[in-house]
Motif scaffolding. Structure first.
Motif, PDB file in Angstrom:
ATOM      1  N   GLN A  22      47.863  33.254   9.914  1.00  0.00           N
ATOM      2  CA  GLN A  22      49.020  32.827   9.104  1.00  0.00           C
ATOM      3  C   GLN A  22      49.370  33.844   8.032  1.00  0.00           C
ATOM      4  O   GLN A  22      50.491  33.888   7.549  1.00  0.00           O
ATOM      5  CB  GLN A  22      48.701  31.490   8.421  1.00  0.00           C
ATOM      6  CG  GLN A  22      48.563  30.328   9.389  1.00  0.00           C
ATOM      7  CD  GLN A  22      48.224  29.043   8.647  1.00  0.00           C
ATOM      8  OE1 GLN A  22      47.256  28.994   7.896  1.00  0.00           O
ATOM      9  NE2 GLN A  22      49.008  28.010   8.857  1.00  0.00           N
ATOM     10  N   LEU A  23      48.364  34.635   7.691  1.00  0.00           N
ATOM     11  CA  LEU A  23      48.558  35.562   6.580  1.00  0.00           C
ATOM     12  C   LEU A  23      47.799  36.851   6.878  1.00  0.00           C
ATOM     13  O   LEU A  23      46.654  36.800   7.330  1.00  0.00           O
ATOM     14  CB  LEU A  23      47.948  34.900   5.340  1.00  0.00           C
ATOM     15  CG  LEU A  23      48.375  35.321   3.962  1.00  0.00           C
ATOM     16  CD1 LEU A  23      49.870  35.076   3.788  1.00  0.00           C
ATOM     17  CD2 LEU A  23      47.606  34.487   2.933  1.00  0.00           C
ATOM     18  N   VAL A 142      47.742  31.630  -1.754  1.00  0.00           N
ATOM     19  CA  VAL A 142      48.951  31.493  -0.937  1.00  0.00           C
ATOM     20  C   VAL A 142      48.771  30.373   0.093  1.00  0.00           C
ATOM     21  O   VAL A 142      49.602  29.471   0.201  1.00  0.00           O
ATOM     22  CB  VAL A 142      49.286  32.826  -0.227  1.00  0.00           C
ATOM     23  CG1 VAL A 142      50.471  32.655   0.709  1.00  0.00           C
ATOM     24  CG2 VAL A 142      49.569  33.914  -1.263  1.00  0.00           C
ATOM     25  N   ILE A 385      50.708  41.237   0.317  1.00  0.00           N
ATOM     26  CA  ILE A 385      50.817  40.512   1.587  1.00  0.00           C
ATOM     27  C   ILE A 385      51.555  41.402   2.575  1.00  0.00           C
ATOM     28  O   ILE A 385      52.586  41.990   2.240  1.00  0.00           O
ATOM     29  CB  ILE A 385      51.592  39.204   1.384  1.00  0.00           C
ATOM     30  CG1 ILE A 385      50.747  38.266   0.532  1.00  0.00           C
ATOM     31  CG2 ILE A 385      51.929  38.544   2.725  1.00  0.00           C
ATOM     32  CD1 ILE A 385      51.379  36.924   0.305  1.00  0.00           C
ATOM     33  N   GLU A 387      51.939  40.293   6.042  1.00  0.00           N
ATOM     34  CA  GLU A 387      52.644  39.368   6.951  1.00  0.00           C
ATOM     35  C   GLU A 387      52.343  37.937   6.547  1.00  0.00           C
ATOM     36  O   GLU A 387      51.221  37.622   6.157  1.00  0.00           O
ATOM     37  CB  GLU A 387      52.153  39.554   8.395  1.00  0.00           C
ATOM     38  CG  GLU A 387      52.720  40.768   9.063  1.00  0.00           C
ATOM     39  CD  GLU A 387      52.268  40.857  10.517  1.00  0.00           C
ATOM     40  OE1 GLU A 387      52.119  39.808  11.171  1.00  0.00           O
ATOM     41  OE2 GLU A 387      52.053  41.991  10.973  1.00  0.00           O
ATOM     42  N   LYS A 388      53.345  37.104   6.679  1.00  0.00           N
ATOM     43  CA  LYS A 388      53.147  35.693   6.325  1.00  0.00           C
ATOM     44  C   LYS A 388      53.811  34.833   7.394  1.00  0.00           C
ATOM     45  O   LYS A 388      55.002  34.993   7.657  1.00  0.00           O
ATOM     46  CB  LYS A 388      53.817  35.454   4.978  1.00  0.00           C
ATOM     47  CG  LYS A 388      53.429  34.203   4.268  1.00  0.00           C
ATOM     48  CD  LYS A 388      53.571  34.400   2.771  1.00  0.00           C
ATOM     49  CE  LYS A 388      54.613  33.548   2.158  1.00  0.00           C
ATOM     50  NZ  LYS A 388      54.784  33.705   0.746  1.00  0.00           N
ATOM     51  N   HIS A 389      53.046  33.969   8.041  1.00  0.00           N
ATOM     52  CA  HIS A 389      53.605  33.046   9.045  1.00  0.00           C
ATOM     53  C   HIS A 389      53.042  31.668   8.743  1.00  0.00           C
ATOM     54  O   HIS A 389      52.254  31.143   9.506  1.00  0.00           O
ATOM     55  CB  HIS A 389      53.156  33.428  10.464  1.00  0.00           C
ATOM     56  CG  HIS A 389      53.265  34.882  10.771  1.00  0.00           C
ATOM     57  ND1 HIS A 389      54.447  35.473  11.122  1.00  0.00           N
ATOM     58  CD2 HIS A 389      52.334  35.882  10.761  1.00  0.00           C
ATOM     59  CE1 HIS A 389      54.257  36.771  11.337  1.00  0.00           C
ATOM     60  NE2 HIS A 389      52.981  37.035  11.125  1.00  0.00           N
ATOM     61  N   LEU A 390      53.422  31.123   7.604  1.00  0.00           N
ATOM     62  CA  LEU A 390      52.766  29.877   7.196  1.00  0.00           C
ATOM     63  C   LEU A 390      53.145  28.686   8.060  1.00  0.00           C
ATOM     64  O   LEU A 390      52.491  27.650   8.024  1.00  0.00           O
ATOM     65  CB  LEU A 390      53.055  29.584   5.725  1.00  0.00           C
ATOM     66  CG  LEU A 390      52.379  30.578   4.769  1.00  0.00           C
ATOM     67  CD1 LEU A 390      52.598  30.147   3.320  1.00  0.00           C
ATOM     68  CD2 LEU A 390      50.896  30.739   5.017  1.00  0.00           C
TER      69      LEU A 390
END
Ligand code: GLA
Length: 396
Positions: A22-23, A142, A385, A387-390
């Motif tokens: 996710q991160l 996060v 950060i 990449e972020k794919h929460l």
């Protein structure tokens, strides 16, 4: 480099955990130009985040389990987030320490899967431990929407090392790893935590680290002993000046008036610290005037103090610094970090980096039989950060 690590870790994450991270984030190591062992004495430091970093791929779990994999050590460790014990590999203590501090604040942190690894040389005194603590605290902030600001995370990462790992370190390493800025060094006042960025783009000189490849065992215990010796010095000064809280609060002149009252060892330790605190201020003024040669001379003074008064150097570090003393192309050199091994930091003329490295490596190999590792240091941003794919599925 960043791209390579990011892709590699994401792939490894998917192989190990059968889902997407996710991160993805990066937490750098640090260098320090001057101001050593001053942070826990309320003084100034002049660190920066470096290009070498730990990269993390991480995602939440909802069953309270923490599954960790260290790519550098090829080692995994699993535990429950509400059962933090020092029963795993030593690297896991830095992570558990952060979780313990979050829990102490009553924050709702849960389990997670995490893969991490990178190119920070271990045991080289560039604080891979602070990078690990800062990366994990940032990731938890996060992932679990904890709402802490960066300065809070810095203090939390330091507390993790003090309370769980058991090293009574100051705040410099975590501050630099979290707050670093590309092409800038940070002038940090460790008493007030006021800080400013100094542009550090030297055209003529570059920062080269020479890694002794040794880490003498004394490290942690001697570090804590130095802190106690400084506190013993403060207690003596406090009798005369009740407002003194740390060695930052006395000038060199005031300190010297009381020489006779100090046990010899405590006097030496405190003398180094009060002089170093004054030296960093002078060094910053020199940097502003762009007088790098005079700045470099201060670095040698720092080394001499660390070697003879604070006594945290070692033969390998002293040898590498001595090797530069008659080299006209090196304007500053000293041991960096806590001591008893790790790196020297050197300001080397850009046209002579190769010849400097070659001769230092040869001399070091001949003297100690150890191949010298060197790193040309690029000053980079602090934790960030990538990449972020929460919204990716949480799984489990
Ligand atoms: C270690 C500690 C820092 C600092 C340095 C010495 O890196 O983690 O807090 O005290 O030693 O300057």
């Amino acid at each position: 480099m960043v791209q390579v690590y990011t892709e590699e870790l994401k792939q490894l994450f998917t192989e190990l955990f059968h889902r997407q991270a996710q991160l993805v984030l990066r937490a750098p190591g640090r260098i320090n130009l001057i101001g050593e062992h001053t942070d826990y004495n309320g003084g100034f430091v002049l660190p920066a985040a470096m290009d070498k970093a730990i990269y993390f791929a991480v995602a939440k779990r909802d069953d309270g389990q923490c599954h960790l994999y260290s790519e550098n050590m090829s080692e995994s460790h699993t535990f429950l987030v509400d059962q933090l014990k020092k029963d795993g590999p030593s690297w896991s203590n830095y992570i558990k320490g952060v979780l313990a501090e979050l829990q102490r604040l009553g924050l709702p942190v849960g389990g997670f899967d995490m893969v991490f690894g990178g190119d920070i040389p271990l045991g080289a005194g560039v604080s891979s431990s602070a990078a690990l603590e800062c990366g994990v605290s940032y990731a938890m902030n996060v992932l679990y929407s904890l709402g802490l600001d960066k300065l809070h995370l810095v203090k939390l990462a330091q507390a993790a090392e003090n309370n769980f790992v058991g090293v009574n370190c100051g705040i410099m390493d975590q501050f630099a790893s979290m707050m670093g800025k590309k092409n800038s060094v940070i002038q940090l006042d460790c008493r007030s935590l006021d800080y400013k960025y100094f542009p550090f783009e030297m055209s003529e000189y570059v920062v080269v680290l020479c890694d002794t490849g040794v880490k003498h065992n004394l490290g942690t215990s001697e570090y804590n002993t130095r802190r106690n010796e400084c506190e013993a010095g403060v207690a003596i000064l406090k009798k005369h000046y009740p407002k003194v809280e740390t060695l930052r609060d006395v000038s060199v002149a005031t300190f010297l008036i009381h020489e006779k009252e100090f046990p010899e060892v405590v006097f030496k330790r405190c003398k180094y610290v009060v002089e170093e605190i004054a030296r960093v201020e002078e060094a910053c003024a020199l940097l502003l005037k762009n007088d790098l040669e005079a700045f470099g001379a201060k670095m040698y003074e720092t080394h001499d103090g660390l070697q003879h008064l604070y006594e945290v150097s070692c033969d390998e570090l002293d040898f590498l610094v001595d090797e530069t003393r008659n080299n006209a192309h090196v304007i500053g050199s000293r041991m960096m970090g806590g001591g008893f091994g790790g790196c020297t930091i050197n300001l080397v003329h850009k046209d002579f980096v190769d010849s400097f490295i070659k001769s230092a490596a040869l001399a070091y190999q001949q003297k100690f039989g150890i191949p010298l590792k060197t790193y040309q240091s690029v000053i980079s941003d602090g934790v960030s950060i990538l990449e972020k794919h929460l919204d990716a599925p949480m799984g489990w």
